[in-house]
Design a protein around this motif. Structure first.
Motif, PDB file in Angstrom:
ATOM      1  N   ALA A 238       0.830  -1.207   0.000  1.00 47.06           N
ATOM      2  CA  ALA A 238       0.000   0.000   0.000  1.00 47.06           C
ATOM      3  C   ALA A 238       0.863   1.255   0.000  1.00 47.06           C
ATOM      4  N   VAL A 239       1.927   1.270   0.806  1.00 48.37           N
ATOM      5  CA  VAL A 239       2.830   2.422   0.847  1.00 48.37           C
ATOM      6  C   VAL A 239       3.465   2.620  -0.524  1.00 48.37           C
TER       7      VAL A 239
ATOM      8  N   LEU B 157      -3.236   7.621   3.029  1.00 50.00           N
ATOM      9  CA  LEU B 157      -2.283   6.550   3.305  1.00 50.00           C
ATOM     10  C   LEU B 157      -2.030   6.438   4.803  1.00 50.00           C
ATOM     11  N   ALA B 158      -1.844   7.566   5.477  1.00 50.34           N
ATOM     12  CA  ALA B 158      -1.592   7.561   6.919  1.00 50.34           C
ATOM     13  C   ALA B 158      -2.774   6.955   7.682  1.00 50.34           C
ATOM     14  N   ALA B 159      -3.980   7.124   7.173  1.00 47.75           N
ATOM     15  CA  ALA B 159      -5.158   6.532   7.821  1.00 47.75           C
ATOM     16  C   ALA B 159      -5.174   5.010   7.640  1.00 47.75           C
ATOM     17  N   HIS B 160      -4.644   4.540   6.522  1.00 49.41           N
ATOM     18  CA  HIS B 160      -4.616   3.095   6.237  1.00 49.41           C
ATOM     19  C   HIS B 160      -3.400   2.418   6.882  1.00 49.41           C
ATOM     20  N   VAL B 161      -2.256   3.095   6.884  1.00 55.14           N
ATOM     21  CA  VAL B 161      -1.019   2.567   7.470  1.00 55.14           C
ATOM     22  C   VAL B 161      -0.573   3.583   8.520  1.00 55.14           C
TER      23      VAL B 161
ATOM     24  N   ARG C 251      12.107   3.342  -5.960  1.00 56.62           N
ATOM     25  CA  ARG C 251      12.106   3.270  -4.494  1.00 56.62           C
ATOM     26  C   ARG C 251      11.326   4.435  -3.886  1.00 56.62           C
ATOM     27  N   VAL C 252      10.568   4.115  -2.858  1.00 55.88           N
ATOM     28  CA  VAL C 252       9.874   5.118  -2.059  1.00 55.88           C
ATOM     29  C   VAL C 252      10.599   5.189  -0.720  1.00 55.88           C
ATOM     30  N   LEU C 253      11.027   6.377  -0.335  1.00 55.00           N
ATOM     31  CA  LEU C 253      11.757   6.577   0.914  1.00 55.00           C
ATOM     32  C   LEU C 253      10.868   7.307   1.906  1.00 55.00           C
ATOM     33  N   LEU C 254      10.698   6.757   3.096  1.00 53.25           N
ATOM     34  CA  LEU C 254      10.022   7.478   4.164  1.00 53.25           C
ATOM     35  C   LEU C 254      11.091   8.141   5.003  1.00 53.25           C
TER      36      LEU C 254
END
Length: 104
Positions: free
Chosen positions: A23-24, A58-62, A76-79
């Motif tokens: 999902a992220v 997204l924050a509500a789901h994860v 790549r997705v970087l948090l």
């Protein structure tokens, strides 16, 4: 290498399920934030790298992604935490991910 104090902090993204990881990645992958760059967990991003807040949906789901920003580079997705330190790396489900760490 991260300081010992950082290593003792709980791994924020390690507990995510495969569905949450997907999902992220799916939610953020198509939103490039600037030029290509190379970064991994523990790397401080330079000021020139644009960061965006994680979308509310997204924050509500994860929930673990709240309070983070993100950058996208290549596949790549970087948090990224408040100190511009990469705390999680998410890639396509067919490629292994780096486990994220919470900043000290």
């Amino acid at each position: 290498m991260l300081p010992v104090a950082a290593l003792s902090i709980a791994y924020t993204f390690k507990t995510l399920t495969d569905d949450q990881r997907r999902a992220v990645y799916q939610a953020l992958k198509g939103q490039p934030t600037g030029p290509e760059f190379n970064a991994d967990v523990g790397v401080e991003l330079p000021p020139a790298v644009g960061l965006r807040p994680v979308p509310a949906e997204l924050a509500a789901h994860v929930l673990q992604t709240r309070e983070y920003s993100y950058a996208v580079t290549g596949d790549r997705v970087l948090l990224v935490g408040t100190r511009r330190i990469v705390t999680g790396v998410f890639v396509d489900a067919n490629v292994p991910t780096s486990e994220g760490r919470r900043e000290p």
